[in-house]
Every structure is written in C-alpha cells, then in structure tokens.
Write an enzyme that holds these catalytic residues in place. Structure first.
Site, PDB file in Angstrom:
ATOM      1  N   TYR A 193       0.834  -1.207   0.000  1.00 56.69           N
ATOM      2  CA  TYR A 193       0.000   0.000   0.000  1.00 56.69           C
ATOM      3  C   TYR A 193       0.869   1.257   0.000  1.00 56.69           C
ATOM      4  O   TYR A 193       0.550   2.237  -0.660  1.00 56.69           O
ATOM      5  CB  TYR A 193      -0.909  -0.001   1.231  1.00 56.69           C
ATOM      6  CG  TYR A 193      -2.026   1.003   1.119  1.00 56.69           C
ATOM      7  CD1 TYR A 193      -3.245   0.644   0.554  1.00 56.69           C
ATOM      8  CD2 TYR A 193      -1.854   2.320   1.553  1.00 56.69           C
ATOM      9  CE1 TYR A 193      -4.266   1.571   0.426  1.00 56.69           C
ATOM     10  CE2 TYR A 193      -2.870   3.245   1.422  1.00 56.69           C
ATOM     11  CZ  TYR A 193      -4.086   2.871   0.864  1.00 56.69           C
ATOM     12  OH  TYR A 193      -5.085   3.787   0.732  1.00 56.69           O
ATOM     13  N   PHE A 197      -5.903  20.594 -24.312  1.00 55.99           N
ATOM     14  CA  PHE A 197      -6.635  19.344 -24.556  1.00 55.99           C
ATOM     15  C   PHE A 197      -7.995  19.480 -23.865  1.00 55.99           C
ATOM     16  O   PHE A 197      -8.134  20.223 -22.901  1.00 55.99           O
ATOM     17  CB  PHE A 197      -5.836  18.172 -23.963  1.00 55.99           C
ATOM     18  CG  PHE A 197      -6.455  16.842 -24.243  1.00 55.99           C
ATOM     19  CD1 PHE A 197      -6.336  16.263 -25.501  1.00 55.99           C
ATOM     20  CD2 PHE A 197      -7.173  16.162 -23.264  1.00 55.99           C
ATOM     21  CE1 PHE A 197      -6.917  15.028 -25.768  1.00 55.99           C
ATOM     22  CE2 PHE A 197      -7.756  14.932 -23.533  1.00 55.99           C
ATOM     23  CZ  PHE A 197      -7.634  14.368 -24.779  1.00 55.99           C
ATOM     24  N   ASP A 198      -9.023  18.748 -24.347  1.00 57.73           N
ATOM     25  CA  ASP A 198     -10.371  19.043 -23.830  1.00 57.73           C
ATOM     26  C   ASP A 198     -10.549  18.799 -22.331  1.00 57.73           C
ATOM     27  O   ASP A 198     -11.202  19.583 -21.646  1.00 57.73           O
ATOM     28  CB  ASP A 198     -11.484  18.388 -24.670  1.00 57.73           C
ATOM     29  CG  ASP A 198     -11.302  16.903 -24.869  1.00 57.73           C
ATOM     30  OD1 ASP A 198     -10.436  16.309 -24.190  1.00 57.73           O
ATOM     31  OD2 ASP A 198     -12.039  16.321 -25.688  1.00 57.73           O
ATOM     32  N   ASP A 201       2.190  19.276 -20.796  1.00 60.02           N
ATOM     33  CA  ASP A 201       1.147  18.262 -20.974  1.00 60.02           C
ATOM     34  C   ASP A 201       1.713  17.259 -21.986  1.00 60.02           C
ATOM     35  O   ASP A 201       1.808  17.538 -23.176  1.00 60.02           O
ATOM     36  CB  ASP A 201      -0.151  18.919 -21.472  1.00 60.02           C
ATOM     37  CG  ASP A 201      -1.331  17.981 -21.349  1.00 60.02           C
ATOM     38  OD1 ASP A 201      -1.134  16.812 -20.951  1.00 60.02           O
ATOM     39  OD2 ASP A 201      -2.462  18.391 -21.665  1.00 60.02           O
ATOM     40  N   ALA A 203       1.429  13.868 -23.193  1.00 53.99           N
ATOM     41  CA  ALA A 203       0.939  12.585 -23.717  1.00 53.99           C
ATOM     42  C   ALA A 203       1.809  12.050 -24.851  1.00 53.99           C
ATOM     43  O   ALA A 203       2.122  10.873 -24.904  1.00 53.99           O
ATOM     44  CB  ALA A 203      -0.505  12.735 -24.189  1.00 53.99           C
ATOM     45  N   LYS A 246      -0.852   7.138 -24.205  1.00 54.76           N
ATOM     46  CA  LYS A 246      -0.438   7.464 -25.573  1.00 54.76           C
ATOM     47  C   LYS A 246       1.002   6.959 -25.763  1.00 54.76           C
ATOM     48  O   LYS A 246       1.204   5.765 -25.811  1.00 54.76           O
ATOM     49  CB  LYS A 246      -0.556   8.970 -25.833  1.00 54.76           C
ATOM     50  CG  LYS A 246      -1.765   9.693 -25.218  1.00 54.76           C
ATOM     51  CD  LYS A 246      -3.093   9.331 -25.740  1.00 54.76           C
ATOM     52  CE  LYS A 246      -4.307  10.070 -25.202  1.00 54.76           C
ATOM     53  NZ  LYS A 246      -4.256  11.314 -24.518  1.00 54.76           N
ATOM     54  N   HIS A 292     -21.536  14.854 -28.150  1.00 50.78           N
ATOM     55  CA  HIS A 292     -21.024  13.903 -29.140  1.00 50.78           C
ATOM     56  C   HIS A 292     -20.926  12.479 -28.606  1.00 50.78           C
ATOM     57  O   HIS A 292     -20.897  11.535 -29.370  1.00 50.78           O
ATOM     58  CB  HIS A 292     -19.671  14.371 -29.679  1.00 50.78           C
ATOM     59  CG  HIS A 292     -18.629  14.595 -28.625  1.00 50.78           C
ATOM     60  ND1 HIS A 292     -18.699  15.635 -27.735  1.00 50.78           N
ATOM     61  CD2 HIS A 292     -17.518  13.898 -28.307  1.00 50.78           C
ATOM     62  CE1 HIS A 292     -17.663  15.576 -26.917  1.00 50.78           C
ATOM     63  NE2 HIS A 292     -16.931  14.528 -27.243  1.00 50.78           N
TER      64      HIS A 292
HETATM   65  C1  LIG Z   1      -5.173  12.157 -23.587  1.00 46.44           C
HETATM   66  C2  LIG Z   1      -4.700  13.467 -23.140  1.00 46.44           C
HETATM   67  C3  LIG Z   1      -5.078  13.996 -21.883  1.00 46.44           C
HETATM   68  C4  LIG Z   1      -6.028  13.301 -20.951  1.00 46.44           C
HETATM   69  O1  LIG Z   1      -5.535  12.078 -20.565  1.00 46.44           O
HETATM   70  P1  LIG Z   1      -6.460  10.803 -20.250  1.00 46.44           P
HETATM   71  O2  LIG Z   1      -5.463   9.743 -20.028  1.00 46.44           O
HETATM   72  O3  LIG Z   1      -7.340  10.574 -21.436  1.00 46.44           O
HETATM   73  O4  LIG Z   1      -7.237  11.143 -19.034  1.00 46.44           O
HETATM   74  C5  LIG Z   1      -4.564  15.241 -21.526  1.00 46.44           C
HETATM   75  N1  LIG Z   1      -3.765  15.920 -22.344  1.00 46.44           N
HETATM   76  C6  LIG Z   1      -3.378  15.454 -23.549  1.00 46.44           C
HETATM   77  C7  LIG Z   1      -2.466  16.265 -24.401  1.00 46.44           C
HETATM   78  C8  LIG Z   1      -3.849  14.212 -23.993  1.00 46.44           C
HETATM   79  O5  LIG Z   1      -3.502  13.758 -25.204  1.00 46.44           O
END
Ligand SMILES: *Cc1c(COP(=O)(O)O)cnc(C)c1O
Length: 471
Positions: A74, A136-137, A227, A229, A270, A463
């Site tokens: 843990y 990112f959204d 950010d 990914a 990613k 969507h």
């Molecule tokens: C996918 C992504 C996120 C969000 O990550 P999740 O793993 O889907 O929660 C944030 N920023 C970027 C640039 C991303 O490609």
C-alpha cells in the site's frame, strides 16, 4: 534500413485478437441501432477501430513481463520507486505521483496551482485565465470547473490545412506575452505546453519555442506544465526538423525539452504505451510545497500517493513503457505509417491536414461541400466509412464543438475534420491500404451522402451520446 523502399513493422506479432467480418446490411442495422453515432457502436461490430490511440495499442513483451514484478504494498512499494527512477532518468524530474490517467493528474494539480496563485499573488478568482498553445479538452474542462478561463494562443497557421509548417504546435510567442500583460500576470495561475499539440492535428512544438515560452513565463513568475501525452513523437519531430538537434538521440532531446517546464502531467495511454496510467511530476525542491499539496489531494481523489491510481504491476509496466516508446526505429515506423496513410488518401483526392504524430485528419468539409456545417459533414462521412468498410473514425468538427451555452446557436468551427487515429502496433500496412481503398469507394458515392440532424441531443458533451438521423 539499407535504403529499402518499404519500411516494414519493426516487431513481430505474438498475440492475436480475432475481429469479426460483417456485411454491409449488418453494418447498416448496427448504425441504425447506434443512432448514426459511431461512438455508440459496440467494438465487436467494428473491423478497424480508429476512434483513438489512447490505451488501445499493443504493449511490448518487456512491458508485459514487468507487470509480474509488481509490488502491491500500500505504501512505499518497490514498483513506485522503479517508476520514480525512470522519471528521474528520462525527464530529470525529482518528484513523482502516479495517477490513473492524464485527467487524474489534472484534477490534482489544477486546483493546487490556482490556490497558489490566489495565495501568493493576491489575484482575483473571477479574473483567472490559464494559457496554452492549445488546451486538450479535459485540461480545459478541469481549468473551467475551477472557475478559470482557458485561453489558446496557437501559431497563426495551425488550422490552415493548405499551408505546411514544421512546427504547427508552437505558441504564438508575441500573443503569449501580450495575453499575460493584458490579463495581468497575477491572474495567470499556469501555462500549459501541450506536446504534441493534439488539437492542431498532432503537430509538434520546437525546443526553440519551448525555451522562449519558458523564458516569458519565468519573467512573469508563472509555472509551466508540460502536458506530455505524446512526448516521444514530439522529440522525433524535433530530431527530424530542428537542425540543432539532428544528431541528438530521442532520449537526449526528451531530457532537454523538460528543462523548459516546472512540472509534467501525462496521459501514459499514448506514447508510454500502457492501457491505463498517468503521471504528475515536479522538477526540483523549488516545487516541494506544490508536490506536497498535490500528494494530499491525491489521497482523496486517486489513492495513496505512492500508488496514486495504479496497481504495482501497472507502475512497473509504465516504467518500461516510457523507455520503449522512445525507440528510434519504432518512432520512425509509427510516424511513417501515419504519413503513408495521409499520402495514400491525398493521392486519390481525399485532402488532409499535414501528417502529424498519431492520426490522419481528413478535411470532410472539402470532400462534402454539399453538406453545411450544421448538418455535420464529418459525422456523415464517419457513418458512410463505417457502412462501406466497418471502419470507425471520429468527428472533430461542429458536432464535437456544440452550441453556445448562452444563445443555443451552433458555434462556428474552423474546420470539419474526420480523425483516423492509429493505435500503436495494432494495424499493419495492409490495413492502411484497406482504409485508402475504402475511401475510394466512399468518394465514388460522395454526392449521395446526406447530412444529419438530431433525434436526441444532450445539453453538454453531446457527441458521446447524441442520436441522429439522415436528412
Ligand atoms: C489524452 C490526453 C489527456 C487526458 O488524458 P487521459 O489519459 O485521457 O485522461 C490530456 N492531455 C493530452 C495532451 C492528452 O492527449
């Protein structure tokens, strides 16, 4: 490899997931059941799934093997320390919090940085504006639910599909500094540098641009969050396109890039190749206070901070995935596969955004000029592509953008795109040829494709669940 014309997959496939072949009649029925919204299709009914590259790719055998080493303690598990060590070596960052995915990191760091800004700079909550090359959204969503405005300052040609540029993910640096002055630096809680820039079509950011943006941020004492990914694809583009770094390895470029941020948030689904996982990391002891505040929030939101949202085995797998995702031959192959698809589509008159890292973006507005934006040409194209060939892609256009919450009017969208997202090591060159052939069939029939209208339209994030009918 020795100047061969072909660039075959640099791996062998050892596990098989069978997929079902279906008939056109079967798919027409499935589309009807899904309300002309491929998002609502069952995966079983999809032959090639290009909805996303997030957590949908293959894993390497070293990643699979690493899972078995998981220490499920843990607190203070060996697997946590393995993950911290990988982060330190790859990015040079001192402190690591594992999270269940990218948005897990966002829900932790965003309120902490906003509170820091209010406390230290005496800013006014109602005036807060965070800035990005493009949010990112989910990052935008977390910013907004913390009562902060999200502003994008992207390079002028980012969305112009007719112009080629090496680094369409870049910040517009002049606008960045102007925006900070106009908002007031005491009201900017953070700057987010998104690599690669997803919303502009997987387009990279140069090191020169990162460096300059970081200098501006430091001048006004604003934290910079990377950010991250698609950090490895971004490094590959830098190696190929930014002259000073042509002789550097992906590992060296990655390490260099992270000098120009204070923190990193990562969706590890990613480039780090895991089906589920994320990271929140801090550069050095200057960020100890924020790290500790995030650890506290992590306990109630994700889990105890030495496992965050992940089991021990998943932390081991992620530590390996971060490295495997940076292999030179792997990145070369992946980017070439996307380019192959885009060039193949353009050769038959299906125009796309210039090839980026993880997807082909088809210009559906240009292909279906007879369907107006408010009848969703890219969504109609998505349905037709599924009907003809069982391929599922995703609309990035008016349907996704939605309505102005005040007036209820459809928001104007800069482009009507259909995104064909390529999962990692999942589909072969033959699949790419099949997709191009399918578009050839769609094109023959293009004038007969009809626009769409709602039969059910939810108020937010429509969507995901909306249902539609042909006009
Ligand atoms: C996918 C992504 C996120 C969000 O990550 P999740 O793993 O889907 O929660 C944030 N920023 C970027 C640039 C991303 O490609």
């Amino acid at each position: 490899m020795d100047n061969f014309k072909h660039l075959p997959e640099p791996f062998r496939i050892r596990v098989i997931e069978p997929v079902k072949r279906t008939t056109i009649e079967y798919r027409e029925e499935a589309l009807k059941r899904a309300g002309m919204n491929p998002f609502l299709l069952d995966s079983e009914d999809v032959f090639i799934d290009l909805l996303t590259d997030s957590g949908t790719g293959a894993v390497t055998q070293d990643m699979q093997a690493a899972m078995l080493r998981g220490d499920e303690a843990y607190s203070g598990s060996r697997s946590y320390h393995a993950l911290c060590k990988a982060v330190k070596e790859i990015f040079g960052y001192e402190y690591t919090i594992p999270t269940h995915q990218g948005r897990g990191a966002e829900q932790v760091y965003i309120p902490v940085l906003i509170e820091k800004c209010l406390r230290e700079k005496g800013g006014d909550r109602s005036k807060m504006v965070a800035i990005s090359n493009y949010f990112f959204d989910t990052t935008q969503g977390h910013t907004q639910i913390n009562q902060c405005v999200a502003r994008n300052v992207y390079t002028p040609n980012a969305f112009n599909t007719k112009v080629y540029e090496d680094f369409k993910g870049n910040f517009d640096l002049e606008k960045l500094e102007q925006s900070i002055q106009e908002i007031g630096p005491q009201h900017v809680p953070y700057i987010v540098l998104t690599i690669t820039c997803n919303s502009a079509g997987g387009q990279p950011v140069s090191i020169a641009n990162m460096k300059a943006a970081y200098e501006i941020a430091k001048k006004y004492d604003i934290p910079v969050v990377m950010d991250s990914a698609r950090f490895a694809e971004n490094a590959y583009f830098i190696q190929q396109r930014e002259k000073e770094y042509a002789d550097w390895t992906i590992e060296q470029i990655t390490y260099e890039s992270y000098k120009y941020a204070d923190m990193l948030a990562m969706s590890a689904k990613k480039d780090a190749m895991v089906p589920m996982g994320g990271l929140l990391c801090f550069k050095d002891e200057k960020w100890l206070e924020e790290y500790n505040a995030c650890r506290t929030l992590c306990v109630v939101q994700e889990g105890f901070p030495t496992y965050g949202g992940l089991e021990g085995g998943a932390m081991e797998r992620l530590a390996v995935g971060l490295r495997d995702g940076m292999r030179q031959d792997w990145l070369e192959y992946r980017i070439a596969q996307v380019r192959y698809l885009v060039e193949g589509l353009e050769a038959i008159g299906i125009y796309c955004q210039q090839p980026g890292g993880h997807a082909a973006f088809v210009d559906a507005g240009r292909l279906l000029p007879h369907i107006p934006a408010e009848q969703f040409p890219a969504q109609a194209l998505s349905c037709e592509l599924y009907r003809v060939a069982g391929i599922r892609a995703v609309e990035i256009g008016s349907f996704l953008l939605g309505r102005d919450p005040k007036t209820g009017k459809q928001l104007p969208c800069p482009a009507e795109l259909l995104r064909l997202t390529i999962p990692r090591a999942t589909y072969t060159q033959t699949h790419m040829d099949f997709i191009i052939e399918a578009f050839g069939r769609v094109k023959e029939n293009v004038a007969k494709i009809r626009g769409l209208d709602f039969t059910y339209e939810p108020k937010v994030l429509r969507h995901f669940t909306a249902r539609l009918k042909e006009i």
